[in-house]
Design a protein around this motif. Structure first.
Motif, mmCIF file in Angstrom:
data_model
loop_
_atom_site.group_PDB
_atom_site.id
_atom_site.type_symbol
_atom_site.label_atom_id
_atom_site.label_comp_id
_atom_site.label_asym_id
_atom_site.label_seq_id
_atom_site.Cartn_x
_atom_site.Cartn_y
_atom_site.Cartn_z
ATOM 1 N N THR A 25 0.836 -1.195 0.000
ATOM 2 C CA THR A 25 0.000 0.000 0.000
ATOM 3 C C THR A 25 0.870 1.243 0.000
ATOM 4 O O THR A 25 1.694 1.449 0.903
ATOM 5 N N ASP A 26 0.724 2.064 -1.026
ATOM 6 C CA ASP A 26 1.438 3.333 -1.110
ATOM 7 C C ASP A 26 0.676 4.360 -0.286
ATOM 8 O O ASP A 26 -0.477 4.688 -0.585
ATOM 9 N N GLN A 27 1.331 4.852 0.773
ATOM 10 C CA GLN A 27 0.673 5.804 1.672
ATOM 11 C C GLN A 27 1.167 7.236 1.443
ATOM 12 O O GLN A 27 1.097 8.063 2.341
ATOM 13 N N GLU A 28 1.626 7.514 0.224
ATOM 14 C CA GLU A 28 2.053 8.851 -0.150
ATOM 15 C C GLU A 28 3.103 9.405 0.810
ATOM 16 O O GLU A 28 2.934 10.454 1.416
ATOM 17 N N GLY A 29 4.194 8.713 0.924
ATOM 18 C CA GLY A 29 5.282 9.108 1.824
ATOM 19 C C GLY A 29 5.903 7.896 2.487
ATOM 20 O O GLY A 29 7.022 7.968 2.996
ATOM 21 N N SER A 30 5.199 6.799 2.513
ATOM 22 C CA SER A 30 5.731 5.540 3.021
ATOM 23 C C SER A 30 4.931 4.415 2.367
ATOM 24 O O SER A 30 3.961 4.665 1.647
ATOM 25 N N TRP A 31 5.374 3.205 2.610
ATOM 26 C CA TRP A 31 4.705 2.033 2.044
ATOM 27 C C TRP A 31 4.470 1.020 3.146
ATOM 28 O O TRP A 31 5.324 0.817 4.012
ATOM 29 N N VAL A 32 3.299 0.381 3.114
ATOM 30 C CA VAL A 32 3.005 -0.712 4.034
ATOM 31 C C VAL A 32 3.028 -2.015 3.243
ATOM 32 O O VAL A 32 2.344 -2.147 2.224
ATOM 33 N N PHE A 33 3.844 -2.939 3.708
ATOM 34 C CA PHE A 33 3.946 -4.265 3.106
ATOM 35 C C PHE A 33 3.260 -5.263 4.029
ATOM 36 O O PHE A 33 3.614 -5.364 5.209
ATOM 37 N N ASP A 34 2.276 -5.976 3.506
ATOM 38 C CA ASP A 34 1.627 -7.055 4.241
ATOM 39 C C ASP A 34 2.245 -8.372 3.777
ATOM 40 O O ASP A 34 2.331 -8.626 2.567
ATOM 41 N N LEU A 35 2.668 -9.188 4.727
ATOM 42 C CA LEU A 35 3.339 -10.433 4.402
ATOM 43 C C LEU A 35 2.680 -11.608 5.102
ATOM 44 O O LEU A 35 2.040 -11.439 6.160
ATOM 45 N N GLU A 36 2.839 -12.790 4.526
ATOM 46 C CA GLU A 36 2.356 -13.999 5.166
ATOM 47 C C GLU A 36 3.450 -15.057 5.117
ATOM 48 O O GLU A 36 4.352 -15.001 4.279
ATOM 49 N N PHE A 37 3.381 -16.008 6.063
ATOM 50 C CA PHE A 37 4.342 -17.096 6.115
ATOM 51 C C PHE A 37 3.647 -18.328 6.677
ATOM 52 O O PHE A 37 2.580 -18.217 7.311
ATOM 53 N N GLU A 38 4.231 -19.484 6.441
ATOM 54 C CA GLU A 38 3.635 -20.728 6.934
ATOM 55 C C GLU A 38 3.758 -20.788 8.450
ATOM 56 O O GLU A 38 4.860 -20.923 8.996
ATOM 57 N N HIS A 39 2.625 -20.684 9.126
ATOM 58 C CA HIS A 39 2.621 -20.606 10.583
ATOM 59 C C HIS A 39 2.984 -21.943 11.227
ATOM 60 O O HIS A 39 3.507 -21.979 12.344
ATOM 61 N N GLY A 40 2.756 -23.043 10.522
ATOM 62 C CA GLY A 40 2.967 -24.367 11.093
ATOM 63 C C GLY A 40 4.408 -24.697 11.418
ATOM 64 O O GLY A 40 4.679 -25.697 12.106
ATOM 65 N N LEU A 41 5.369 -23.889 10.956
ATOM 66 C CA LEU A 41 6.770 -24.151 11.243
ATOM 67 C C LEU A 41 7.188 -23.650 12.620
ATOM 68 O O LEU A 41 8.318 -23.855 13.043
ATOM 69 N N GLY A 42 6.273 -22.974 13.318
ATOM 70 C CA GLY A 42 6.533 -22.578 14.693
ATOM 71 C C GLY A 42 7.121 -21.196 14.885
ATOM 72 O O GLY A 42 7.361 -20.773 16.017
ATOM 73 N N ASN A 43 7.354 -20.459 13.805
ATOM 74 C CA ASN A 43 7.900 -19.108 13.948
ATOM 75 C C ASN A 43 6.783 -18.112 14.235
ATOM 76 O O ASN A 43 5.670 -18.247 13.715
ATOM 77 N N VAL A 44 7.096 -17.110 15.050
ATOM 78 C CA VAL A 44 6.086 -16.133 15.443
ATOM 79 C C VAL A 44 6.659 -14.724 15.361
ATOM 80 O O VAL A 44 7.876 -14.514 15.446
ATOM 81 N N THR A 45 5.773 -13.763 15.185
ATOM 82 C CA THR A 45 6.127 -12.358 15.332
ATOM 83 C C THR A 45 5.329 -11.797 16.501
ATOM 84 O O THR A 45 4.325 -12.382 16.916
ATOM 85 N N VAL A 46 5.779 -10.671 17.034
ATOM 86 C CA VAL A 46 5.041 -9.992 18.089
ATOM 87 C C VAL A 46 4.877 -8.534 17.689
ATOM 88 O O VAL A 46 5.701 -7.983 16.953
#
Length: 198
Positions: free
Chosen positions: A111-132
């Motif tokens: 998403t171009d926010q006219e001064g910055s960009w937001v990147f939405d990402l996905e990953f396979e959750h079943g491998l046990g990695n997490v974000t906070v």
């Protein structure tokens, strides 16, 4: 050890297959400063310099690395984020990055926010990695902060400087990126879930 602060770009100019290994030759402004046996992060993947010239250098990736990263999709002309190891007296401008990719993720939306960009990402959750929420993540070797954190998904915001000085400006939805999750979070998760404990 790295910090996720990108120093320069490398441009892939040749790819050679040698059995299950793959040799990548790259041109970079860092080439003349590199030495054989030096570790260098390429889109977050720690690879060893095996040949050098004044204008280019070579690194080799084994099959395990090819299978667990986006290196299998590299093509001649690709722009790669580069970071040399942190010197002992260096400043921590990013976060602790090992150069060991945990898994690939996929760019779902930009998403171009006219001064910055937001990147939405996905990953396979079943491998046990997490974000906070507000935690650290390394994407293609770049130290960033997560938000909208949920199982298998998160977002990052990219300022103009980072957009221009990393290969984020080349990414499009559907592209695969290398993810290294925060080492502190990985240790805490391992301890609390009892993985590999006697």
């Amino acid at each position: 050890m790295f910090t996720g602060i990108i120093e320069a770009f490398g441009i892939v100019n040749n790819i050679t297959h040698d059995g299950t290994n793959v040799h990548f030759d790259l041109e970079s402004s860092l080439s003349s400063e590199l030495k054989i046996d030096q570790s260098l992060a390429h889109d977050g993947v720690c690879l060893t310099v095996v040949q050098t010239t004044p204008d280019s250098y070579r690194v080799t990736a084994i099959d395990e690395t090819i299978q667990k990263t986006n290196l299998s999709q590299w093509k001649v002309g690709k722009k790669v984020n580069l970071e040399r190891c942190m010197p002992a007296n260096g400043r921590f401008d990013g976060h602790i990055v090992q150069g060991h990719v945990d898994q690939v993720g996929k760019v779902k939306n930009i998403t171009d926010q006219e001064g910055s960009w937001v990147f939405d990402l996905e990953f396979e959750h079943g491998l046990g990695n997490v974000t906070v929420e507000k935690g650290s993540i390394t994407i293609n070797g770049t130290s960033l902060t997560c938000f909208n954190s949920r199982p298998g998904r998160f977002s990052v915001a990219i300022i103009p400087y980072t957009y221009e000085h990393t290969n984020f400006h080349q990414l499009v939805p559907g592209d695969l990126v290398n993810l290294e999750f925060d080492i502190l979070g990985k240790y805490i998760q391992r301890i609390t879930k009892g993985y590999d404990l006697p």
